[in-house]
Design an enzyme around this catalytic site. Structure first.
Site, PDB file in Angstrom:
ATOM      1  N   ASP A   1      75.557 107.540  73.304  1.00  0.00           N
ATOM      2  CA  ASP A   1      74.705 106.422  73.726  1.00  0.00           C
ATOM      3  C   ASP A   1      74.825 105.252  72.747  1.00  0.00           C
ATOM      4  O   ASP A   1      75.048 105.455  71.554  1.00  0.00           O
ATOM      5  CB  ASP A   1      73.241 106.907  73.795  1.00  0.00           C
ATOM      6  CG  ASP A   1      72.374 105.957  74.592  1.00  0.00           C
ATOM      7  OD1 ASP A   1      72.921 105.073  75.286  1.00  0.00           O
ATOM      8  OD2 ASP A   1      71.139 106.083  74.513  1.00  0.00           O
TER       9      ASP A   1
ATOM     10  N   ASN B   1      76.660 102.138  73.478  1.00  0.00           N
ATOM     11  CA  ASN B   1      77.807 101.225  73.638  1.00  0.00           C
ATOM     12  C   ASN B   1      77.361  99.798  73.941  1.00  0.00           C
ATOM     13  O   ASN B   1      77.884  98.830  73.384  1.00  0.00           O
ATOM     14  CB  ASN B   1      78.700 101.678  74.804  1.00  0.00           C
ATOM     15  CG  ASN B   1      79.391 102.993  74.534  1.00  0.00           C
ATOM     16  OD1 ASN B   1      79.389 103.477  73.419  1.00  0.00           O
ATOM     17  ND2 ASN B   1      79.971 103.576  75.574  1.00  0.00           N
TER      18      ASN B   1
ATOM     19  N   ARG C   1      78.873  94.032  77.504  1.00  0.00           N
ATOM     20  CA  ARG C   1      78.662  95.477  77.340  1.00  0.00           C
ATOM     21  C   ARG C   1      79.967  96.282  77.486  1.00  0.00           C
ATOM     22  O   ARG C   1      80.152  97.321  76.860  1.00  0.00           O
ATOM     23  CB  ARG C   1      77.657  95.975  78.387  1.00  0.00           C
ATOM     24  CG  ARG C   1      76.240  95.462  78.179  1.00  0.00           C
ATOM     25  CD  ARG C   1      75.344  95.887  79.343  1.00  0.00           C
ATOM     26  NE  ARG C   1      75.369  97.334  79.533  1.00  0.00           N
ATOM     27  CZ  ARG C   1      74.645  98.191  78.837  1.00  0.00           C
ATOM     28  NH1 ARG C   1      73.830  97.758  77.896  1.00  0.00           N
ATOM     29  NH2 ARG C   1      74.721  99.477  79.067  1.00  0.00           N
TER      30      ARG C   1
ATOM     31  N   HIS D   1      81.947  99.807  75.739  1.00  0.00           N
ATOM     32  CA  HIS D   1      82.497 101.004  76.384  1.00  0.00           C
ATOM     33  C   HIS D   1      83.960 101.219  75.969  1.00  0.00           C
ATOM     34  O   HIS D   1      84.396 102.341  75.754  1.00  0.00           O
ATOM     35  CB  HIS D   1      82.404 100.883  77.906  1.00  0.00           C
ATOM     36  CG  HIS D   1      80.989 100.861  78.419  1.00  0.00           C
ATOM     37  ND1 HIS D   1      80.036 101.741  77.974  1.00  0.00           N
ATOM     38  CD2 HIS D   1      80.361 100.063  79.331  1.00  0.00           C
ATOM     39  CE1 HIS D   1      78.887 101.493  78.595  1.00  0.00           C
ATOM     40  NE2 HIS D   1      79.061 100.469  79.413  1.00  0.00           N
TER      41      HIS D   1
ATOM     42  N   THR E   1      74.763 111.208  86.953  1.00  0.00           N
ATOM     43  CA  THR E   1      74.446 110.963  88.365  1.00  0.00           C
ATOM     44  C   THR E   1      73.506 109.763  88.500  1.00  0.00           C
ATOM     45  O   THR E   1      73.410 109.171  89.565  1.00  0.00           O
ATOM     46  CB  THR E   1      73.786 112.214  88.998  1.00  0.00           C
ATOM     47  OG1 THR E   1      72.783 112.715  88.106  1.00  0.00           O
ATOM     48  CG2 THR E   1      74.790 113.308  89.265  1.00  0.00           C
TER      49      THR E   1
ATOM     50  N   LEU F   1      90.935 123.691  71.583  1.00  0.00           N
ATOM     51  CA  LEU F   1      89.650 123.179  72.091  1.00  0.00           C
ATOM     52  C   LEU F   1      89.665 123.017  73.608  1.00  0.00           C
ATOM     53  O   LEU F   1      90.677 122.587  74.178  1.00  0.00           O
ATOM     54  CB  LEU F   1      89.410 121.798  71.455  1.00  0.00           C
ATOM     55  CG  LEU F   1      88.165 121.034  71.929  1.00  0.00           C
ATOM     56  CD1 LEU F   1      86.914 121.585  71.247  1.00  0.00           C
ATOM     57  CD2 LEU F   1      88.288 119.542  71.607  1.00  0.00           C
TER      58      LEU F   1
ATOM     59  N   GLU G   1      70.404 123.635  69.055  1.00  0.00           N
ATOM     60  CA  GLU G   1      69.868 122.854  67.941  1.00  0.00           C
ATOM     61  C   GLU G   1      70.103 121.381  68.284  1.00  0.00           C
ATOM     62  O   GLU G   1      71.191 121.010  68.725  1.00  0.00           O
ATOM     63  CB  GLU G   1      70.604 123.195  66.639  1.00  0.00           C
ATOM     64  CG  GLU G   1      70.419 124.627  66.196  1.00  0.00           C
ATOM     65  CD  GLU G   1      68.976 124.920  65.797  1.00  0.00           C
ATOM     66  OE1 GLU G   1      68.333 124.033  65.209  1.00  0.00           O
ATOM     67  OE2 GLU G   1      68.487 126.031  66.088  1.00  0.00           O
TER      68      GLU G   1
HETATM   69  C1  FPP Z   1      76.019 104.966  76.890  1.00  0.00           C
HETATM   70  O1  FPP Z   1      75.949 103.687  76.324  1.00  0.00           O
HETATM   71  C2  FPP Z   1      77.329 105.257  77.330  1.00  0.00           C
HETATM   72  C3  FPP Z   1      77.684 105.474  78.630  1.00  0.00           C
HETATM   73  C4  FPP Z   1      76.783 105.412  79.770  1.00  0.00           C
HETATM   74  C5  FPP Z   1      79.035 105.806  78.990  1.00  0.00           C
HETATM   75  C6  FPP Z   1      79.800 106.581  77.989  1.00  0.00           C
HETATM   76  C7  FPP Z   1      81.179 106.089  78.025  1.00  0.00           C
HETATM   77  C8  FPP Z   1      82.021 106.029  76.983  1.00  0.00           C
HETATM   78  C9  FPP Z   1      81.711 106.553  75.650  1.00  0.00           C
HETATM   79  C10 FPP Z   1      83.347 105.387  77.118  1.00  0.00           C
HETATM   80  C11 FPP Z   1      84.170 105.925  78.210  1.00  0.00           C
HETATM   81  C12 FPP Z   1      84.495 107.338  78.037  1.00  0.00           C
HETATM   82  C13 FPP Z   1      85.705 107.855  78.248  1.00  0.00           C
HETATM   83  C14 FPP Z   1      85.906 109.312  78.163  1.00  0.00           C
HETATM   84  C15 FPP Z   1      86.855 107.017  78.575  1.00  0.00           C
HETATM   85  P1  FPP Z   1      74.987 102.624  76.991  1.00  0.00           P
HETATM   86  O2  FPP Z   1      75.820 101.745  77.839  1.00  0.00           O
HETATM   87  O3  FPP Z   1      73.875 103.332  77.696  1.00  0.00           O
HETATM   88  O4  FPP Z   1      74.476 101.876  75.737  1.00  0.00           O
HETATM   89  P2  FPP Z   1      73.054 101.182  75.554  1.00  0.00           P
HETATM   90  O5  FPP Z   1      72.033 102.286  75.516  1.00  0.00           O
HETATM   91  O6  FPP Z   1      73.210 100.490  74.250  1.00  0.00           O
HETATM   92  O7  FPP Z   1      72.867 100.264  76.713  1.00  0.00           O
END
Ligand code: FPP
Length: 237
Positions: free
Chosen positions: A11, A13, A24, A28, A57, A122, A204
């Site tokens: 979380d 990004n 944003r 990502h 989802t 892995l 944990e």
């Molecule tokens: C949460 O950050 C992240 C996501 C909803 C998507 C996760 C995606 C990635 C880490 C990149 C793509 C992954 C791969 C495997 C290519 P947020 O957007 O909710 O951040 P915020 O809470 O700061 O808004």
């Protein structure tokens, strides 16, 4: 302490990018680079399973443009990462309601899963269109189709409950390793967001304020050390 299954809610990004005055999507993109780094690190640490929450989802509720970007980023990831997985002996498996994804993405997922199926290091579970409630409901529907509840009703109450529990565990998307040992959430929020609810029964939990694009192997190493010091009792003494 043995760490077989590590799960991460990635979380932060969006906030990371906004703090830099960027869109944003920039966050990502950076987040995907961290996925590669952390996956390789876990393979090197001989962790058996790493489950990453990439798209829930509920994430379809985000603006169309952001959803489309995430889907394109995933497509690109699947097209470009195979070499990294093969070099590191990593098996790739998607968990979630795959039928809800585009045909193109489904095809790329199948190709990457097939190409890495025989890797023995892995196993990375990438959660896509994943929700724990959706996963449990799919499991229950398949138990119903297979007549498991009819069989359970013919047993004594305690046995019937154990029987149903075992059958649910055997049909979850993560069926080869039902329990999560350690769950990490980056980005400062302290919630599970419908991630691996069944599998985290005795996990944990670690929450870090670090935003996912800033997360790295150093911090993970520190968390693994703290995990090793935790006293896990699983309800006993
Ligand atoms: C949460 O950050 C992240 C996501 C909803 C998507 C996760 C995606 C990635 C880490 C990149 C793509 C992954 C791969 C495997 C290519 P947020 O957007 O909710 O951040 P915020 O809470 O700061 O808004």
């Amino acid at each position: 302490m043995i760490l077989q299954h590590l799960a991460i809610i990635m979380d932060g990004n969006g906030r990371w990018a906004s703090a830099k005055g960027k869109n944003r999507t920039f966050g990502h993109r950076q987040g995907a680079k961290v996925v590669r780094e952390i996956t390789q690190y876990c393979a090197g640490q001989h962790i058996k399973y790493l489950t990453l929450y990439a798209f829930s989802t509920e994430n379809w509720l985000r603006p169309k443009q952001e959803v489309e970007f995430l889907m394109k980023l995933l497509e690109h990831y699947l097209q470009s990462e195979l070499e990294v997985y093969q070099r590191n002996n990593i098996r790739f498996v998607v968990i979630g309601d795959i039928e809800g994804l585009s045909k193109k993405l489904q095809k790329l997922i199948r190709a990457m899963q097939d190409a890495t199926a025989h890797n023995t290091g892995l196993t990375q579970f990438l959660a896509l269109n994943y929700g724990a409630k959706n996963e449990i409901a799919r499991s229950v529907l398949s138990l119903y189709d297979r007549g498991v509840f009819e069989q359970a009703k013919s047993l004594k109450r305690e046995q019937s409950i154990d029987y149903v529990i075992k059958n649910i565990e055997n049909t979850l998307d993560t069926r080869e390793v039902s329990a999560v040992d350690l769950l990490i959430r980056t980005g400062g929020e302290m919630r599970l967001s419908n991630f691996l609810l069944w599998q985290c029964a005795y996990a944990e939990l670690f929450f870090t304020p670090t935003l996912w694009p800033d997360f790295g192997t150093k911090e993970l190493e520190g968390i693994l050390q703290r995990f090793a010091q935790r006293n896990r009792r699983f309800g006993g003494l």
